[in-house]
Write a protein that holds these residues in place. Structure first.
Motif, PDB file in Angstrom:
ATOM      1  N   MET A   1      -1.542 -87.022 -36.830  1.00 53.94           N
ATOM      2  CA  MET A   1      -2.096 -87.265 -35.513  1.00 53.94           C
ATOM      3  C   MET A   1      -2.822 -86.013 -35.035  1.00 53.94           C
ATOM      4  O   MET A   1      -2.319 -84.911 -35.140  1.00 53.94           O
ATOM      5  N   THR A   2      -3.999 -86.198 -34.497  1.00 50.66           N
ATOM      6  CA  THR A   2      -4.795 -85.087 -33.997  1.00 50.66           C
ATOM      7  C   THR A   2      -4.539 -84.905 -32.514  1.00 50.66           C
ATOM      8  O   THR A   2      -4.513 -85.867 -31.764  1.00 50.66           O
ATOM      9  N   LYS A   3      -4.362 -83.671 -32.115  1.00 46.40           N
ATOM     10  CA  LYS A   3      -4.128 -83.366 -30.709  1.00 46.40           C
ATOM     11  C   LYS A   3      -5.350 -82.674 -30.142  1.00 46.40           C
ATOM     12  O   LYS A   3      -5.887 -81.757 -30.756  1.00 46.40           O
ATOM     13  N   ILE A   4      -5.791 -83.115 -28.974  1.00 47.05           N
ATOM     14  CA  ILE A   4      -6.876 -82.440 -28.286  1.00 47.05           C
ATOM     15  C   ILE A   4      -6.279 -81.222 -27.611  1.00 47.05           C
ATOM     16  O   ILE A   4      -5.334 -81.318 -26.841  1.00 47.05           O
ATOM     17  N   ILE A   5      -6.828 -80.063 -27.915  1.00 46.26           N
ATOM     18  CA  ILE A   5      -6.235 -78.800 -27.492  1.00 46.26           C
ATOM     19  C   ILE A   5      -6.349 -78.538 -25.996  1.00 46.26           C
ATOM     20  O   ILE A   5      -5.404 -78.138 -25.365  1.00 46.26           O
ATOM     21  N   SER A   6      -7.502 -78.762 -25.431  1.00 51.72           N
ATOM     22  CA  SER A   6      -7.716 -78.379 -24.049  1.00 51.72           C
ATOM     23  C   SER A   6      -8.755 -79.266 -23.403  1.00 51.72           C
ATOM     24  O   SER A   6      -9.647 -79.771 -24.065  1.00 51.72           O
ATOM     25  N   SER A   7      -8.631 -79.453 -22.108  1.00 47.03           N
ATOM     26  CA  SER A   7      -9.600 -80.243 -21.363  1.00 47.03           C
ATOM     27  C   SER A   7     -10.199 -79.402 -20.244  1.00 47.03           C
ATOM     28  O   SER A   7      -9.479 -78.746 -19.507  1.00 47.03           O
ATOM     29  N   PRO A   8     -11.518 -79.450 -20.098  1.00 47.70           N
ATOM     30  CA  PRO A   8     -12.164 -78.706 -19.015  1.00 47.70           C
ATOM     31  C   PRO A   8     -11.996 -79.439 -17.694  1.00 47.70           C
ATOM     32  O   PRO A   8     -11.628 -80.614 -17.672  1.00 47.70           O
ATOM     33  N   PRO A   9     -12.272 -78.780 -16.586  1.00 53.08           N
ATOM     34  CA  PRO A   9     -12.198 -79.463 -15.291  1.00 53.08           C
ATOM     35  C   PRO A   9     -13.236 -80.579 -15.251  1.00 53.08           C
ATOM     36  O   PRO A   9     -14.366 -80.413 -15.685  1.00 53.08           O
ATOM     37  N   ALA A  10     -12.848 -81.729 -14.738  1.00 54.21           N
ATOM     38  CA  ALA A  10     -13.730 -82.902 -14.731  1.00 54.21           C
ATOM     39  C   ALA A  10     -14.320 -83.164 -13.352  1.00 54.21           C
ATOM     40  O   ALA A  10     -14.584 -84.300 -13.003  1.00 54.21           O
ATOM     41  N   ASP A  11     -14.532 -82.120 -12.580  1.00 50.78           N
ATOM     42  CA  ASP A  11     -15.021 -82.322 -11.222  1.00 50.78           C
ATOM     43  C   ASP A  11     -16.528 -82.527 -11.152  1.00 50.78           C
ATOM     44  O   ASP A  11     -17.029 -83.094 -10.213  1.00 50.78           O
ATOM     45  N   ARG A  12     -17.284 -82.098 -12.166  1.00 56.21           N
ATOM     46  CA  ARG A  12     -18.747 -82.224 -12.124  1.00 56.21           C
ATOM     47  C   ARG A  12     -19.273 -83.246 -13.114  1.00 56.21           C
ATOM     48  O   ARG A  12     -19.988 -84.143 -12.756  1.00 56.21           O
ATOM     49  N   GLU A  13     -18.964 -83.071 -14.358  1.00 53.24           N
ATOM     50  CA  GLU A  13     -19.474 -83.927 -15.410  1.00 53.24           C
ATOM     51  C   GLU A  13     -18.318 -84.496 -16.211  1.00 53.24           C
ATOM     52  O   GLU A  13     -17.211 -84.004 -16.161  1.00 53.24           O
ATOM     53  N   ILE A  14     -18.621 -85.505 -16.989  1.00 54.29           N
ATOM     54  CA  ILE A  14     -17.609 -86.110 -17.851  1.00 54.29           C
ATOM     55  C   ILE A  14     -17.538 -85.310 -19.148  1.00 54.29           C
ATOM     56  O   ILE A  14     -18.566 -85.111 -19.806  1.00 54.29           O
ATOM     57  N   PRO A  15     -16.354 -84.841 -19.522  1.00 56.21           N
ATOM     58  CA  PRO A  15     -16.219 -84.066 -20.760  1.00 56.21           C
ATOM     59  C   PRO A  15     -16.528 -84.934 -21.983  1.00 56.21           C
ATOM     60  O   PRO A  15     -16.341 -86.150 -21.978  1.00 56.21           O
ATOM     61  N   ILE A  16     -16.988 -84.286 -23.043  1.00 54.68           N
ATOM     62  CA  ILE A  16     -17.233 -84.964 -24.305  1.00 54.68           C
ATOM     63  C   ILE A  16     -16.251 -84.449 -25.345  1.00 54.68           C
ATOM     64  O   ILE A  16     -15.771 -83.322 -25.262  1.00 54.68           O
ATOM     65  N   LEU A  17     -15.926 -85.280 -26.322  1.00 63.65           N
ATOM     66  CA  LEU A  17     -15.044 -84.884 -27.407  1.00 63.65           C
ATOM     67  C   LEU A  17     -15.878 -84.193 -28.476  1.00 63.65           C
ATOM     68  O   LEU A  17     -16.905 -84.712 -28.926  1.00 63.65           O
ATOM     69  N   CYS A  18     -15.445 -82.995 -28.884  1.00 59.12           N
ATOM     70  CA  CYS A  18     -16.185 -82.189 -29.851  1.00 59.12           C
ATOM     71  C   CYS A  18     -15.293 -81.837 -31.035  1.00 59.12           C
ATOM     72  O   CYS A  18     -14.071 -81.810 -30.921  1.00 59.12           O
ATOM     73  N   CYS A  19     -15.938 -81.542 -32.151  1.00 59.55           N
ATOM     74  CA  CYS A  19     -15.212 -81.124 -33.353  1.00 59.55           C
ATOM     75  C   CYS A  19     -15.908 -79.919 -33.959  1.00 59.55           C
ATOM     76  O   CYS A  19     -17.128 -79.925 -34.140  1.00 59.55           O
ATOM     77  N   TYR A  20     -15.131 -78.896 -34.273  1.00 60.30           N
ATOM     78  CA  TYR A  20     -15.649 -77.722 -34.968  1.00 60.30           C
ATOM     79  C   TYR A  20     -14.853 -77.530 -36.253  1.00 60.30           C
ATOM     80  O   TYR A  20     -13.622 -77.638 -36.246  1.00 60.30           O
TER      81      TYR A  20
END
Length: 87
Positions: A1-20
């Motif tokens: 199972m993959t865990k998303i490490i961190s989420s930015p504040p969602a007060d302005r824009e909708i966050p996108i899921l990224c992979c590095y």
């Protein structure tokens, strides 16, 4: 199972899921520092894949480790790292 490490504040824009993916043989440190009230930094080991959320206008800094410090190796727009999570 993959865990998303961190989420930015969602007060302005909708966050996108990224992979590095660290495709090098060295440990890298990745950072998102250009956003107010949000700081993201993680060590990424060789061959490791990291999922995280970021705002579309964010840039990911990739730092390569050195004995004395680190060198900024690349800056990547998070839009280029966006994961297509449509079904």
């Amino acid at each position: 199972m993959t865990k998303i490490i961190s989420s930015p504040p969602a007060d302005r824009e909708i966050p996108i899921l990224c992979c590095y993916v660290n495709a090098t043989s060295e440990i890298q440190v990745i950072r998102i520092v250009d956003l107010t009230s949000y700081y993201f930094e993680r060590a990424v080991f060789p061959g490791q894949r990291l999922l995280f959320e970021a705002l579309p206008n964010a840039e990911l800094e990739v730092h390569t480790g050195m004995t004395i410090g680190s060198i900024l190796a690349d800056k990547i727009s998070c839009l280029h790292l966006q994961v297509d999570n449509s079904n």
